[in-house]
Write an enzyme that holds these catalytic residues in place. Structure first.
Site, mmCIF file in Angstrom:
data_model
loop_
_atom_site.group_PDB
_atom_site.id
_atom_site.type_symbol
_atom_site.label_atom_id
_atom_site.label_comp_id
_atom_site.label_asym_id
_atom_site.label_seq_id
_atom_site.Cartn_x
_atom_site.Cartn_y
_atom_site.Cartn_z
ATOM 1 N N THR A 55 64.168 27.156 40.760
ATOM 2 C CA THR A 55 63.085 27.634 41.913
ATOM 3 C C THR A 55 63.819 28.391 42.683
ATOM 4 O OG1 THR A 55 61.872 25.589 41.269
ATOM 5 C CG2 THR A 55 61.154 26.729 43.478
ATOM 6 N N LEU A 56 63.315 29.616 42.737
ATOM 7 C CA LEU A 56 64.264 30.329 44.197
ATOM 8 C C LEU A 56 63.216 30.614 45.288
ATOM 9 C CD1 LEU A 56 66.224 32.924 41.917
ATOM 10 C CD2 LEU A 56 67.105 31.073 43.074
#
Lengths: 270, 241
Positions: free
Chosen positions: B19-20
């Site tokens: 998850t960025l």
């Protein structure tokens, strides 16, 4: 129990459907010195006989604290017992860390039983040679369990394992129905009296037994010698003459072995 | 907030799932303890950046018999958490031994999960609110995406921290009745509706007591736009604001 062609491997069944290696492991438990457990609705008491290898050595530790709310008393191969106690401590603390909540004792004994079962179904392993009396708390109150080398476990109101445990069991069978409502003090007294039964006439002294208590609102701890002696003094009127008798009886008992089968106690069994 | 992670060769193969940034997000959750348990309010919106894209997202869910979980942040991560908890509760029920995981245990489990994910630079992009009642004791706690976790009598996430909590600090007191609790939460949600651009006027209030969980049907709050200041917003201002 005699030697036969089906008893070499734990993974060999006998034609009558027995696993002899597992049964031999249970024999090892019977050879160990006695351990006793009893419980009321709110407390569990574990007690054991302090047996020393010789007069020169100290006695082996047979009761272990697993967590504030769980304790275990062992009989049989103490080395195996220590390893399993370490496993129990590990499971307990991992649960506490993840859930900030004590591990219910009923779940711990299932983990323990499953671990023991594995050793009855692998050709490269042997069963644990130790019986464990696990006392602890969970949401429904105090519990006492007995874990067997076979991987079975049972819940008890009171139980005794090890050599001459039958004498203690007979004593407990007479009284167990009242244990549920017993006070903490009465429970301790009954435990010490049960220990006395296994001594077969030897005078009961606080140095001969170890007693531990845990309960709702009371973390697991050992009772000190003074406290135990006070309880003993309430029922044992020990005049000085008995001391002499005890001295004579003790060496004879140690040499005579402890139970059926083998003549001497194997060094690893306590 | 963006996570900058040093890229190495292994990234493309191993870590393309990290998850960025969040994509579909839920906004604030506000929760309070009251006389019989815990009340938790959230709206039903899922924003896609600045677009108010989804209007029927339930951001408060029952967990087992004793707990309620509300989440703000990435919705897909919330769904993932629900899957973890589903498995946790299932295994707990399979024991069938009279013991059950209470809100404290679930809260601590979630704290471990969130913190460990943060340590791997792959966070679950949520702020979670965990409320519940077990054996007569109410519990209310929060866990953030970096694993910061605590308990309190009233909690809020996101904008709720800035807009709702001051109201709660002034007006919350122990042993609120159900009606007073709901009124208090609605007051907070109304402020959020006026001032949080990602809030929508469709909310649910969930209640958990010893008896169990009830999640209300979605409803909307009455709003008032006739304040004088709104009529002539720039009247008192010189310059841009």
């Amino acid at each position: 129990m005699f030697r036969n062609q089906y008893d070499t491997d734990v993974t060999t069944w006998s034609p009558t459907g027995r696993l002899f290696q597992v049964e031999y492991a249970m024999e090892a438990v019977k050879q160990g010195s006695a351990a006793i457990g009893l419980r009321s609705r709110s407390h569990v008491v574990l007690a054991c006989v302090n047996k020393a290898q010789s007069e020169l050595s100290s006695h082996q530790k047979k009761i272990f604290k697993v967590d504030d709310h769980i304790g275990v008393a062992i009989a049989g191969l103490t080395a195996d017992g220590r390893v399993l106690s370490r496993y129990m401590r590990s499971e307990s603390i991992n649960h506490s860390f993840t859930y900030e909540s004590p591990l219910p004792v009923g779940r711990l004994v299932v983990h323990l039983a499953d671990k023991a079962q594995v050793c009855t179904q692998r050709s490269w392993k042997r069963p644990y040679g130790v019986g464990l009396l696990v006392g602890g708390l969970d949401e429904s109150g105090a519990h006492l369990y007995y874990n067997c080398p076979s991987g079975n476990y049972f819940e008890y109101q009171a139980f005794a394992i090890g050599s001459r445990s039958q004498a203690a069991k007979t004593y407990l069978e007479r009284r167990f129905e009242s244990f549920g409502d017993s006070s903490r003090e009465d429970l301790i007294k009954d435990a010490i009296l049960a220990v006395r039964e296994t001594l077969q006439g030897e005078t009961l002294k606080s140095s001969l037994c170890t007693v531990s208590v845990l309960g709702v609102g009371e973390p697991f701890h050992f009772l000190d010698q003074e406290t135990i002696q006070k309880v003993i003094d309430t029922f044992e009127k020990v005049p000085e003459e008995e001391e002499g008798e005890a001295e004579a009886a003790a060496p004879a008992e140690q040499g005579g072995g402890s139970g059926s089968g083998d003549q001497d106690v194997a060094p690893m069994e306590m | 907030m963006t996570f900058t992670i040093p890229i190495d060769n292994g990234d493309a193969l191993k870590n393309s799932q990290r998850t960025l940034y969040p994509y579909v997000t839920g906004t604030s959750i506000v929760a309070i303890k009251y006389k019989d348990g815990v009340l938790m309010a959230s709206d039903m919106g899922g924003s896609y950046g600045s677009t108010l894209r989804y209007k029927n997202i339930e951001r408060v869910k029952a967990i087992g018999k004793h707990s309620l979980l509300g989440a703000s942040g990435e919705i897909s991560d919330f769904q993932e958490i629900l899957r973890y908890l589903d498995e946790l509760i299932l295994n707990d029920n399979m024991w069938d031994d009279g013991n059950s995981l209470g809100p404290k245990e679930v809260h601590n489990y979630l704290t471990r999960v969130m913190y460990n994910r943060r340590n791997k630079f792959n966070p679950l992009w949520n702020t979670l609110v965990l409320g519940g009642v077990k054996n007569g004791e109410s519990y209310l706690g929060m866990v953030s995406m970096i694993g910061v976790s605590f308990e309190d009598n009233h909690v809020a996430t996101g904008f709720g921290n800035h807009l709702a909590r001051p109201i709660l600090r002034d007006e919350w007191h122990a042993d609120l009745s159900f009606e007073d609790g709901v009124k208090l939460l609605e007051k907070c949600m109304r402020v959020l509706l006026y001032r949080d651009r990602s809030a929508i006027n469709k909310l649910q209030i969930a209640k958990i007591t010893e008896e169990g969980v009830t999640v209300s049907q979605p409803y909307s709050l009455k709003t008032f736009w006739e304040f004088q200041a709104f009529h002539n917003p720039t009247a008192g201002a010189q310059g841009s604001w």
